[in-house]
Design a protein around this motif. Sequence first.
Motif, short mmCIF file in Angstrom:
data_model
loop_
_atom_site.label_atom_id
_atom_site.label_comp_id
_atom_site.label_asym_id
_atom_site.label_seq_id
_atom_site.Cartn_x
_atom_site.Cartn_y
_atom_site.Cartn_z
N SER A 26 0.35 0.41 -5.31
CA SER A 26 -0.20 0.32 -3.98
C SER A 26 -1.20 -0.74 -3.83
CB SER A 26 -0.83 1.80 -3.96
OG SER A 26 -1.84 2.23 -4.81
N LYS A 27 -1.68 -1.06 -5.16
CA LYS A 27 -2.80 -2.44 -4.80
C LYS A 27 -2.64 -3.14 -6.01
CE LYS A 27 -7.65 -2.99 -4.36
NZ LYS A 27 -9.33 -2.60 -4.40
N ILE A 28 -1.49 -4.05 -6.13
CA ILE A 28 -1.19 -5.12 -7.39
C ILE A 28 -2.08 -6.07 -7.23
CG2 ILE A 28 0.45 -6.21 -6.06
CD1 ILE A 28 2.23 -5.98 -8.84
N GLY A 39 4.75 8.82 -7.91
CA GLY A 39 4.91 7.48 -8.19
C GLY A 39 6.24 7.16 -8.72
N ILE A 40 6.52 5.96 -8.53
CA ILE A 40 7.95 5.60 -8.97
C ILE A 40 8.38 4.33 -10.02
CG2 ILE A 40 10.09 4.55 -7.80
CD1 ILE A 40 9.13 5.24 -5.15
N ALA A 72 0.97 -1.13 0.05
CA ALA A 72 0.02 0.01 0.12
C ALA A 72 0.89 1.13 -0.05
CB ALA A 72 -0.96 -0.11 1.35
N ALA A 73 2.08 1.23 0.67
CA ALA A 73 3.17 2.36 0.47
C ALA A 73 3.59 2.71 -0.99
CB ALA A 73 3.92 2.27 1.63
N GLY A 74 3.44 1.72 -1.74
CA GLY A 74 3.79 1.81 -3.10
C GLY A 74 5.45 1.91 -3.11
N ILE A 75 6.17 1.24 -2.36
CA ILE A 75 7.61 1.24 -2.11
C ILE A 75 8.33 0.03 -2.61
CG2 ILE A 75 9.62 1.95 -0.87
CD1 ILE A 75 7.94 3.91 0.48
N LEU A 79 10.60 -0.30 -18.89
CA LEU A 79 9.88 0.59 -18.19
C LEU A 79 8.62 -0.03 -17.41
CD1 LEU A 79 9.42 3.57 -17.15
CD2 LEU A 79 7.74 3.78 -18.91
N ALA A 80 8.91 -0.51 -16.03
CA ALA A 80 7.90 -0.90 -15.17
C ALA A 80 6.95 0.28 -14.70
CB ALA A 80 8.51 -1.72 -13.96
N ALA A 81 6.03 0.70 -15.30
CA ALA A 81 5.47 1.80 -14.97
C ALA A 81 4.52 1.86 -13.85
CB ALA A 81 4.66 2.29 -16.13
N ASP A 82 4.58 2.79 -12.64
CA ASP A 82 3.66 2.88 -11.59
C ASP A 82 2.57 3.74 -12.00
OD1 ASP A 82 2.60 3.06 -9.16
OD2 ASP A 82 4.21 3.99 -8.02
N SER A 83 1.38 2.77 -12.15
CA SER A 83 0.03 3.35 -12.56
C SER A 83 -0.80 3.86 -11.52
CB SER A 83 -0.31 2.53 -13.70
OG SER A 83 -0.72 1.27 -13.23
#
Length: 722
Positions: free
Chosen positions: A180-182, A153-154, A96-99, A213-217
């Motif tokens: 954050s929610k995969i 986003g990262i 959830a933290a997206g890190i 490119l692993a794009a954080d969407s």
Amino acid sequence: MAESEVNEASKNPKKPQKPLIRVVIYIISHSSLFSLICCIAGIVAFLLLPILAKNTYISENALMPGSANPMFSGHETIEANQLVKEIMSINPKIVAAGIEIPRLLAQHMERTGAEVYCHKFHAQMNQFHPLQFFSASPYTLKMQENSSCGSHGINSVGIIRAPRGDGKEAIVLVTPYNSSKIDLSEALSLGLAYSIFSLLSRVNWLAKDFVWLAADSRYGEYNSVAAWLKDYHTPVFVGLKEFDTDTCAESSYPHDWKEHSTTARSIPDVFGRAGTIAAALVFKVVDRQETTDKDTLNIYSEASNGQMPNLDLINIVHYLAVHKQGLHVKVEKFYLLLNSAWLRIVGEIFELIGKVAKNLNPQWKFGIPAADYIEGTATLASSVYYQALGIPTGSHGAFRDYQVDAITLEISPRVSLNNEARRPEFLLRGGRLIEGVIRSVNNLLEKFHQSFFLYLMTSSGKFVSVGVYMIGFALLVSPLPVAAAALYSGLRTSDSSLNTNKHKANPSSTEAYGTVLKSWRWLHAAKVVFVVHLWGVLVSLVPCLIIQLPERTPTSSMLAWVSLSILSLVTLYGILGSPYSYIISPQYQRREWEILKAVMIAVASIGLGLMSIINYATAQIGAVLMVPMCLLAVPLRHISRSGMSRAVLLTIFNLVVAFLSFPPVTMLLIKGFSEGFDSVSVGDFWIWAQSLWTWNSATYLYLILIHLPCWALCIHILLHPC
């Protein structure tokens, strides 16, 4: 005396007119019949497009799809499954933290020996900027005023330098995911992309740099890709940091990375670049479970303002997917048309004509089965609609803004993704497909240029080129200049007779009347057309005021837009004069609407011609609505003077065409027939228009600056007091 005149006439005979001039005069004199024939022919030509479609073929021989044996094997599927399990086993609180997922991806990229970095970007401001309509990308990534340093986003980016290349070109593979929610499908996309990335890091045939490119969407798929591309193409000057989108921290790495990970310490904190991007693939795994015995591949190619990638890129994907991997390839279609009764009747008529033609001459290949015609028309309608909309159908549209050929591939298995026994087979097909596409693009010595950039799809393996579909548009638009010329010619004839009668009655006033007739009347019509189009400019700018209102809803915004538009039109009429403010004597007043109609038609033909250069699909739909409206526009008082049946018929035609051509009505009817009228509301047009101006779609400008003013002028003509 008579004999001398005869001799003089024989010496100076009148020159015969050229055949082309005589043809033009004949067409203008029969403009009504010509317009009717052209409109019917234009509609028939558009209905014939699914029959005239050709099979796709690869124009560039250097692509050589499928010429090499695939290297993607079971070892790579094991790597993909291992990464999927690692991603799905991460603590949901950390996810959830997206890190953690970007950190994990960067760590795996680094193990392959590639250049790795993270790209940090912020959420964008999604507002209407009329002064930056053409000067900026639809997503000029600026940090929102109320955004904190954590709202970012990262993207994890890995670059493989080609062992056989010079670093001047690159191929990009994009895998969007929500950090954050995969879910499982996104994890499979990342796992498959990593296995391909790992394979390419070991091959020796790579001649172009490869970028993953692993794009954080989490803020949208398009946003993450557009942010990376913006920085990728931004010049970097030593000592300057204005290009950095991160304004909160000195480093683009999160603090958690630096405190708990050795990966961030070993990766350079710089934005890495490869060569000029030759092509890009956006790859996604979707758990759709199609009702078919094969895995399904969906291709999305439409970009902003109807731009399309080179057809060869779609062709190699289709060839490899069908003939090498046995996938069922699909493109988007309007499923509502598949059950259309009238479309089935049209398809059966064309099928019957094709059978008759084949019986007359077996070499005549015309007509297709009715079922194929219906499916082709549904796909063609979808292709025209999404091109006319001008909004990208995926994050591949961000690449087309930089003139890079890109498409989105969505692959879905025939069984559930949770079935681990069938998962390796599915991953093997997907991996070999992507490897084959990368191999083909890697063989190119130059950019895609051999095949078509302007085309419409009727299926995944058939297309209609620009040289075919422009015929229908030309037939639809050609009556407009002819009708304008016919009105001008009729006015000159009428004015000459009126001028002669005026001269007989009062010879001294002939010269003054001719000056007024030939200048002021046409200038007044031009002024009216200019005022209405100026009103269109004001209407296009009204939304930037409405979005400042607090606590607004789509319905209230739409009502405010309509109210301000009417108020601005009344104000302009009060300042510059209305179409009915220039009234001359009754014997000439009945011709005023014809002058206004001639000028309006001329402007409409110019607007449609310009729009066909920017976005053909928008111009085609606009021509279907606007041409009948412009040609049929006649004052209702003038119609009432004809016979009863003819007057009623013309009145109904004018009112129906004017009603259907009003942009909000057209949009709401399309939505009602496709989704049901229970879900239609007045605010839907505001939402639709908001998406158009947010994406800088030229369709928005066409609707407000060309179509709406012409509709208003037609209403003026219908209400003209002749």
